[in-house]
Design a protein around this motif. Structure first.
Motif, PDB file in Angstrom:
ATOM      1  N   MET A 165      -5.195   1.106 -12.239  1.00 16.89           N
ATOM      2  CA  MET A 165      -3.769   1.105 -12.541  1.00 16.89           C
ATOM      3  C   MET A 165      -3.538   0.997 -14.053  1.00 16.89           C
ATOM      4  O   MET A 165      -4.227   0.253 -14.753  1.00 16.89           O
ATOM      5  CB  MET A 165      -3.083  -0.065 -11.844  1.00 16.89           C
ATOM      6  CG  MET A 165      -3.226  -0.028 -10.317  1.00 16.89           C
ATOM      7  SD  MET A 165      -2.646   1.486  -9.552  1.00 16.89           S
ATOM      8  CE  MET A 165      -0.894   1.318  -9.777  1.00 16.89           C
ATOM      9  N   ALA A 166      -2.549   1.744 -14.513  1.00 17.15           N
ATOM     10  CA  ALA A 166      -2.158   1.667 -15.922  1.00 17.15           C
ATOM     11  C   ALA A 166      -1.416   0.365 -16.178  1.00 17.15           C
ATOM     12  O   ALA A 166      -0.723  -0.155 -15.305  1.00 17.15           O
ATOM     13  CB  ALA A 166      -1.267   2.855 -16.285  1.00 17.15           C
ATOM     14  N   GLU A 167      -1.585  -0.152 -17.361  1.00 12.96           N
ATOM     15  CA  GLU A 167      -0.830  -1.322 -17.801  1.00 12.96           C
ATOM     16  C   GLU A 167       0.527  -0.859 -18.331  1.00 12.96           C
ATOM     17  O   GLU A 167       0.745   0.342 -18.516  1.00 12.96           O
ATOM     18  CB  GLU A 167      -1.632  -2.069 -18.863  1.00 12.96           C
ATOM     19  CG  GLU A 167      -2.935  -2.617 -18.306  1.00 12.96           C
ATOM     20  CD  GLU A 167      -3.836  -3.253 -19.354  1.00 12.96           C
ATOM     21  OE1 GLU A 167      -3.517  -3.197 -20.562  1.00 12.96           O
ATOM     22  OE2 GLU A 167      -4.869  -3.809 -18.956  1.00 12.96           O
ATOM     23  N   VAL A 195       1.533   3.485 -11.947  1.00  8.99           N
ATOM     24  CA  VAL A 195       0.738   4.644 -12.329  1.00  8.99           C
ATOM     25  C   VAL A 195      -0.735   4.343 -12.067  1.00  8.99           C
ATOM     26  O   VAL A 195      -1.277   3.372 -12.593  1.00  8.99           O
ATOM     27  CB  VAL A 195       0.951   5.008 -13.817  1.00  8.99           C
ATOM     28  CG1 VAL A 195      -0.006   6.110 -14.250  1.00  8.99           C
ATOM     29  CG2 VAL A 195       2.403   5.415 -14.054  1.00  8.99           C
ATOM     30  N   ALA A 196      -1.346   5.182 -11.226  1.00  7.66           N
ATOM     31  CA  ALA A 196      -2.786   5.106 -10.970  1.00  7.66           C
ATOM     32  C   ALA A 196      -3.452   6.235 -11.746  1.00  7.66           C
ATOM     33  O   ALA A 196      -2.926   7.352 -11.801  1.00  7.66           O
ATOM     34  CB  ALA A 196      -3.071   5.245  -9.482  1.00  7.66           C
ATOM     35  N   ALA A 197      -4.598   5.955 -12.339  1.00  6.89           N
ATOM     36  CA  ALA A 197      -5.310   6.954 -13.137  1.00  6.89           C
ATOM     37  C   ALA A 197      -6.789   6.912 -12.770  1.00  6.89           C
ATOM     38  O   ALA A 197      -7.497   5.973 -13.122  1.00  6.89           O
ATOM     39  CB  ALA A 197      -5.115   6.680 -14.627  1.00  6.89           C
ATOM     40  N   ASP A 201      -0.046  13.230  -8.180  1.00  4.56           N
ATOM     41  CA  ASP A 201       0.431  13.019  -6.810  1.00  4.56           C
ATOM     42  C   ASP A 201       1.532  11.979  -6.823  1.00  4.56           C
ATOM     43  O   ASP A 201       1.321  10.851  -7.273  1.00  4.56           O
ATOM     44  CB  ASP A 201      -0.728  12.550  -5.925  1.00  4.56           C
ATOM     45  CG  ASP A 201      -0.381  12.438  -4.453  1.00  4.56           C
ATOM     46  OD1 ASP A 201       0.690  12.928  -4.032  1.00  4.56           O
ATOM     47  OD2 ASP A 201      -1.206  11.873  -3.708  1.00  4.56           O
ATOM     48  N   TRP A 202       2.716  12.368  -6.342  1.00  6.63           N
ATOM     49  CA  TRP A 202       3.766  11.378  -6.124  1.00  6.63           C
ATOM     50  C   TRP A 202       3.481  10.752  -4.760  1.00  6.63           C
ATOM     51  O   TRP A 202       3.407  11.448  -3.746  1.00  6.63           O
ATOM     52  CB  TRP A 202       5.159  12.004  -6.132  1.00  6.63           C
ATOM     53  CG  TRP A 202       6.202  10.984  -5.785  1.00  6.63           C
ATOM     54  CD1 TRP A 202       6.747  10.060  -6.632  1.00  6.63           C
ATOM     55  CD2 TRP A 202       6.795  10.749  -4.508  1.00  6.63           C
ATOM     56  NE1 TRP A 202       7.646   9.262  -5.953  1.00  6.63           N
ATOM     57  CE2 TRP A 202       7.689   9.668  -4.646  1.00  6.63           C
ATOM     58  CE3 TRP A 202       6.648  11.338  -3.266  1.00  6.63           C
ATOM     59  CZ2 TRP A 202       8.434   9.181  -3.588  1.00  6.63           C
ATOM     60  CZ3 TRP A 202       7.390  10.845  -2.197  1.00  6.63           C
ATOM     61  CH2 TRP A 202       8.275   9.779  -2.376  1.00  6.63           C
ATOM     62  N   VAL A 203       3.284   9.443  -4.750  1.00  8.76           N
ATOM     63  CA  VAL A 203       2.936   8.715  -3.533  1.00  8.76           C
ATOM     64  C   VAL A 203       4.164   7.953  -3.059  1.00  8.76           C
ATOM     65  O   VAL A 203       4.717   7.132  -3.801  1.00  8.76           O
ATOM     66  CB  VAL A 203       1.762   7.740  -3.796  1.00  8.76           C
ATOM     67  CG1 VAL A 203       1.390   6.994  -2.528  1.00  8.76           C
ATOM     68  CG2 VAL A 203       0.559   8.506  -4.365  1.00  8.76           C
ATOM     69  N   ILE A 225       2.935   7.163  -9.120  1.00 14.08           N
ATOM     70  CA  ILE A 225       2.413   8.440  -9.575  1.00 14.08           C
ATOM     71  C   ILE A 225       0.908   8.247  -9.756  1.00 14.08           C
ATOM     72  O   ILE A 225       0.476   7.336 -10.472  1.00 14.08           O
ATOM     73  CB  ILE A 225       3.044   8.883 -10.918  1.00 14.08           C
ATOM     74  CG1 ILE A 225       4.575   8.926 -10.829  1.00 14.08           C
ATOM     75  CG2 ILE A 225       2.466  10.217 -11.364  1.00 14.08           C
ATOM     76  CD1 ILE A 225       5.128   9.963  -9.900  1.00 14.08           C
ATOM     77  N   ALA A 226       0.118   9.091  -9.089  1.00 14.35           N
ATOM     78  CA  ALA A 226      -1.342   8.984  -9.159  1.00 14.35           C
ATOM     79  C   ALA A 226      -1.904  10.224  -9.855  1.00 14.35           C
ATOM     80  O   ALA A 226      -1.580  11.348  -9.473  1.00 14.35           O
ATOM     81  CB  ALA A 226      -1.926   8.854  -7.758  1.00 14.35           C
TER      82      ALA A 226
END
Length: 168
Positions: free
Chosen positions: A57-59, A27-29, A89-91, A101-102
């Motif tokens: 990136m999420a932990e 997961v990117a935020a 955004d699904w990457v 998932i971004a």
């Protein structure tokens, strides 16, 4: 015989086994922050080429919005109130990476931008740039997300992307 909820220990062990087999998503935020003239904040990471939106990136088990706020505190020393979701955004898998998932969240407008500077070794620079310049500096993948985030601000609702393209 499959355990039932009537035996909580066996049931939880059964569910944990199923959970361990499920796919995990990275997961990117990121956060879209602008200055009063509409310029976009970009950061220059030291660990990869090119410019990026602030975030990261999420932990494990960290909600995306908390990850975005944490990354801004760690990297820029800023506590930012998020104003909502702009993009999901699904990457697709690429290079050595599995899919992810971004998210891009709306960080609003920052008035006091003079003291904005990196606070850790992950960034070499942070600066506001005109949208056209931002589009030149970021990767194609992020450019699509940035365009969608700006569009989401216009239409007043989040947009869902499928590997950088508006899905609906």
């Amino acid at each position: 015989m499959r355990p039932t909820p009537a035996d909580p220990d066996a049931w939880n062990a059964y569910l944990a086994e199923g959970n361990a087999k499920q796919a995990r998503k990275r997961v990117a935020a990121d956060v879209l922050l602008r200055d009063p003239s509409g310029r976009v904040l970009l950061v220059n990471p030291t660990y990869k080429p090119g410019w990026d939106l602030p975030g990261g990136m999420a932990e494990a088990n960290e909600p995306p919005e908390r990850a975005a706020r944490r990354e801004l505190r760690e990297e820029l020393g800023r506590n930012v109130q998020l104003l909502g979701l702009l993009v999901v955004d699904w990457v697709a898998p690429h290079g050595p990476w599995d899919d992810q998932i971004a998210f891009i969240f709306n960080g609003g407008t920052l008035d006091a931008v003079d003291e904005l500077r990196p606070h850790d070794q992950e960034l070499s620079e942070a600066r506001f740039v005109a949208v056209d310049k931002a589009r030149e500096l970021v990767s194609t993948r992020l450019r699509n997300r940035l365009d969608a985030a700006l569009r989401a601000l216009e239409v007043g609702r989040p947009l869902y992307l499928h590997d950088g393209a508006v899905a609906w």
